[in-house]
Design a protein around this motif. Structure first.
Motif, PDB file in Angstrom:
ATOM      1  N   ALA A 240      25.625  33.997  12.589  1.00  0.00           N
ATOM      2  CA  ALA A 240      24.973  34.420  11.352  1.00  0.00           C
ATOM      3  C   ALA A 240      23.754  33.540  11.069  1.00  0.00           C
ATOM      4  O   ALA A 240      22.671  34.028  10.736  1.00  0.00           O
ATOM      5  CB  ALA A 240      25.966  34.348  10.194  1.00  0.00           C
ATOM      6  N   GLU A 241      23.945  32.232  11.266  1.00  0.00           N
ATOM      7  CA  GLU A 241      22.857  31.284  11.039  1.00  0.00           C
ATOM      8  C   GLU A 241      21.693  31.574  11.991  1.00  0.00           C
ATOM      9  O   GLU A 241      20.527  31.544  11.603  1.00  0.00           O
ATOM     10  CB  GLU A 241      23.389  29.865  11.268  1.00  0.00           C
ATOM     11  CG  GLU A 241      22.331  28.801  11.211  1.00  0.00           C
ATOM     12  CD  GLU A 241      22.375  27.990   9.930  1.00  0.00           C
ATOM     13  OE1 GLU A 241      23.470  27.605   9.537  1.00  0.00           O
ATOM     14  OE2 GLU A 241      21.297  27.758   9.346  1.00  0.00           O
TER      15      GLU A 241
ATOM     16  N   ALA B  92      20.883  34.442  13.353  1.00  0.00           N
ATOM     17  CA  ALA B  92      20.187  35.662  12.932  1.00  0.00           C
ATOM     18  C   ALA B  92      19.257  35.356  11.755  1.00  0.00           C
ATOM     19  O   ALA B  92      18.105  35.803  11.726  1.00  0.00           O
ATOM     20  CB  ALA B  92      21.204  36.735  12.554  1.00  0.00           C
ATOM     21  N   ASP B  93      19.746  34.565  10.796  1.00  0.00           N
ATOM     22  CA  ASP B  93      18.920  34.187   9.645  1.00  0.00           C
ATOM     23  C   ASP B  93      17.665  33.452  10.070  1.00  0.00           C
ATOM     24  O   ASP B  93      16.559  33.759   9.637  1.00  0.00           O
ATOM     25  CB  ASP B  93      19.717  33.255   8.714  1.00  0.00           C
ATOM     26  CG  ASP B  93      20.644  34.053   7.811  1.00  0.00           C
ATOM     27  OD1 ASP B  93      20.574  35.298   7.896  1.00  0.00           O
ATOM     28  OD2 ASP B  93      21.420  33.437   7.060  1.00  0.00           O
ATOM     29  N   ARG B  94      17.888  32.444  10.916  1.00  0.00           N
ATOM     30  CA  ARG B  94      16.766  31.591  11.316  1.00  0.00           C
ATOM     31  C   ARG B  94      15.741  32.363  12.144  1.00  0.00           C
ATOM     32  O   ARG B  94      14.534  32.173  11.973  1.00  0.00           O
ATOM     33  CB  ARG B  94      17.289  30.397  12.114  1.00  0.00           C
ATOM     34  CG  ARG B  94      17.865  29.334  11.207  1.00  0.00           C
ATOM     35  CD  ARG B  94      18.544  28.253  12.003  1.00  0.00           C
ATOM     36  NE  ARG B  94      19.042  27.220  11.110  1.00  0.00           N
ATOM     37  CZ  ARG B  94      18.392  26.083  10.863  1.00  0.00           C
ATOM     38  NH1 ARG B  94      17.261  25.826  11.464  1.00  0.00           N
ATOM     39  NH2 ARG B  94      18.892  25.212  10.021  1.00  0.00           N
TER      40      ARG B  94
ATOM     41  N   ALA C 170      15.076  35.551  11.992  1.00  0.00           N
ATOM     42  CA  ALA C 170      14.331  36.411  11.071  1.00  0.00           C
ATOM     43  C   ALA C 170      13.311  35.581  10.290  1.00  0.00           C
ATOM     44  O   ALA C 170      12.158  35.988  10.115  1.00  0.00           O
ATOM     45  CB  ALA C 170      15.291  37.116  10.124  1.00  0.00           C
ATOM     46  N   HIS C 171      13.720  34.395   9.870  1.00  0.00           N
ATOM     47  CA  HIS C 171      12.853  33.545   9.053  1.00  0.00           C
ATOM     48  C   HIS C 171      11.611  33.100   9.839  1.00  0.00           C
ATOM     49  O   HIS C 171      10.479  33.235   9.361  1.00  0.00           O
ATOM     50  CB  HIS C 171      13.646  32.319   8.565  1.00  0.00           C
ATOM     51  CG  HIS C 171      12.813  31.320   7.838  1.00  0.00           C
ATOM     52  ND1 HIS C 171      12.193  31.602   6.628  1.00  0.00           N
ATOM     53  CD2 HIS C 171      12.464  30.045   8.150  1.00  0.00           C
ATOM     54  CE1 HIS C 171      11.508  30.534   6.229  1.00  0.00           C
ATOM     55  NE2 HIS C 171      11.655  29.573   7.130  1.00  0.00           N
TER      56      HIS C 171
END
Lengths: 259, 311
Positions: free
Chosen positions: A113-114, A116-118, A120-121
């Motif tokens: 999850a982390e 995917a977040d990073r 995208a960021h």
């Protein structure tokens, strides 16, 4: 005053080659403060890339002291204190853009999850939204280099080391990426070390310009830029900009007396 | 994707056509003596009359002097060189008109050879990949293994194969495994060479990048070296599988094996049935082509999925 993030004192580095020893760095001393944008400029062989590699712990100096975030460069490398952008984007052809940016995160053991977040960021930071599933060969050279910057940013190290990242790109793309890089620097407040051989690029980007010269590789001038941090592209036509560029050119010339 | 590329087919078909033409023409002089002998026995007037005189002449001369025998050169029972259609008939009869389990079936013999080939190929490939990893990661292995791997390929396999079969037989190992070991012996080498090159293909910058992440050695292997070596691996596998097939056939020759392409070739030779030999030869060639084609297919699929298909 904040303590310097990177300090080098009397750094010397000699490579042993088949043609005899090459004095790559001689008596290099420099402080880089947190949040600085420092450019290293000079002709080839002046040791600018070697110095950046010393900061990264990829080369060991023969003598002298260097510390990064209060540690040795090797310890800083193991603590993943910096992201490194190479001359070529060096994306893995078998990974998508998203997969390439995920590479350091997989190695460092982030959760799915982390990651995917990073991803995208940082893809948003370098303006590559929507290209996550594309393969490198489907992107232009400039976009590939942006992806490699995103890869270096993904694990959010405080320091970003860039070795002539835009050297292989044409001038129009380079201008655009310089502008984007300044915005990115303002948003992320990273400390950036940037190797280049373009005078306008160095002056436009940097808060501090380190002029170097070859045989042996050494620092001939350190220029604290008086330009404001917020810089539109047309600042390059201002008198101040031209003055600094002059000083850089003079520094480069003075190091060339032997040629 | 399945579109037939005519530009690719025409040159290949031209070559096949030329070979068939040369083959067909060669049948006449190659079989002229036998055909002339047979014609003479069948009360046809052949010039020169004496078999001894004919022996001194070339097949071309005999054919020119006795045009009547030309047709016969294509229908001898035991020709020196069977014509293409005779081989085709033999293959048709032994593939389609008998049950695949029958000992007369070429499919049965193909499977015997193929099973040894595949087992040997798996052993050889596994060994080759493991050796390559050792060579790339271990200096001592780099210095010691590679020269031996090269030396191993300079020993004629025809000399080595009987020794392997006899020695393994002496310790009670028979059947599939000895042949597979000969297959493995031939197929590990291209895999070692290709994989060493492939695992070393990442450049200094890509290795430095992993150092900046403080990646450990297994991560460097699984995330960089192994995927980077895939194109090299597939090239090696294509060479390796045809070498494995040759190995299995060679393994069948010295042992008096009763089944397999090698056994059929031997039987055809010893009992004067050239069509059997030739059918086995073609069967082996077709099997090799299918195996290489299968690996090419897997290669295309894999590299496409890895985003490297464009190269």
């Amino acid at each position: 005053m904040t303590p310097a993030t990177i300090t080098a004192r009397n750094l010397d580095l000699t490579f042993e080659t088949n043609d005899g020893p090459v004095h790559a760095l001689k008596d290099v001393s420099l402080d880089i403060n947190k949040g600085d944008f420092v450019s290293f400029i000079g002709p080839s062989g002046c040791g600018k890339t070697t110095f950046l590699r010393c900061i990264a712990g990829l080369e060991q100096p023969t003598s002298g002291d260097i510390s990064v975030n209060g540690m040795t460069p090797d310890a800083a490398r193991m603590a993943r204190a910096y992201g490194y952008v190479f001359q070529a984007a060096g994306l893995y052809p078998w990974r998508t853009i998203g997969g390439n940016i995920r590479l350091p995160l997989e190695i460092m053991g982030f959760s799915k999850a982390e990651m995917a977040d990073r991803v995208a960021h940082v893809m948003d930071l370098v303006d590559l939204n929507g290209f996550e599933k594309k393969f490198p060969w489907q992107l232009s050279g400039g976009m590939q280099q942006r992806a490699s910057i995103a890869r270096a940013l993904a694990f959010d190290a405080d320091i970003l080391l860039m070795d002539e990242p835009f050297g292989a790109l044409d001038e129009i793309v380079r201008d655009h990426l310089n502008e984007q890089l300044l915005k990115l620097w303002a948003r992320t407040e990273k400390t950036i070390g940037f190797v280049t051989h373009s005078i306008p690029e160095a002056v436009y980007l940097s808060t501090k310009i380190v002029v170097m010269s070859p045989r042996p590789g050494r620092i001939t001038d350190i220029i604290e830029s008086p330009l404001p941090r917020d810089r539109p592209l047309n600042i390059r036509d201002s008198a101040e900009f031209i003055n600094i560029a002059h000083r850089v050119r003079d520094g480069l010339r003075s190091g060339h007396v032997d040629d | 994707m399945w579109m037939i590329d005519l530009r690719g087919i025409i040159p290949a078909a031209t070559v096949v056509g030329c070979i068939l033409l040369i083959w067909t023409l060669a049948v006449i002089p190659m079989n002229a003596h036998l055909a002339a002998d047979m014609a003479a026995r069948g009360d046809v007037v052949v010039t020169p009359h004496s078999p001894q005189d004919r022996k001194a002449m070339t097949g071309v001369t005999i054919a020119v002097k006795n045009p009547v025998i030309i047709a016969m050169t294509y229908s001898l029972d035991r020709p020196r060189l069977p014509s293409p259609h005779q081989v085709a008939v033999e293959m048709h009869n032994t593939i389609f008109t008998v049950a695949p389990t029958s000992r007369r079936s070429l499919v049965h013999h193909a499977w015997v050879t193929l099973s040894a080939t595949l087992l040997g190929f798996v052993i050889g490939t596994t060994l080759g990949v493991l050796l390559a990893v050792g060579i790339v990661y271990n200096r001592t292995m780099d210095k010691s293994v590679m020269p031996w791997a090269i030396t191993s390929q300079t020993i004629p396999i025809l000399a080595l194969a009987p020794m392997i079969i006899v020695m393994l037989g002496a310790i009670g190992i028979q059947g599939l495994l000895p042949k597979s070991i000969i297959s493995a012996y031939l197929s590990f080498f291209p895999v070692v060479v290709g994989m060493v090159k492939g695992l070393r293909s990442p450049d200094a910058m890509q290795l430095d990048l992993l150092r900046t992440y403080n990646a450990n050695a297994p991560q460097g292997f699984w995330k960089l070296r192994l995927p980077a070596s895939m194109p090299y691996l597939f090239t090696s596998l294509k060479i390796g599988i045809s070498a494995a097939l040759v190995g299995a056939i060679v393994g069948e020759l010295p042992t008096g094996a009763r089944a397999g392409f090698g056994a059929r070739m031997l039987v055809g030779d010893q009992y004067g049935q050239p069509m059997v030999t030739w059918a086995a030869l073609f069967g082996a060639a077709i099997t090799a082509a299918l195996l290489v084609g299968l690996i090419s297919f897997i290669e295309r699929r894999t590299l496409n999925r890895m985003g490297m298909g464009a190269a």
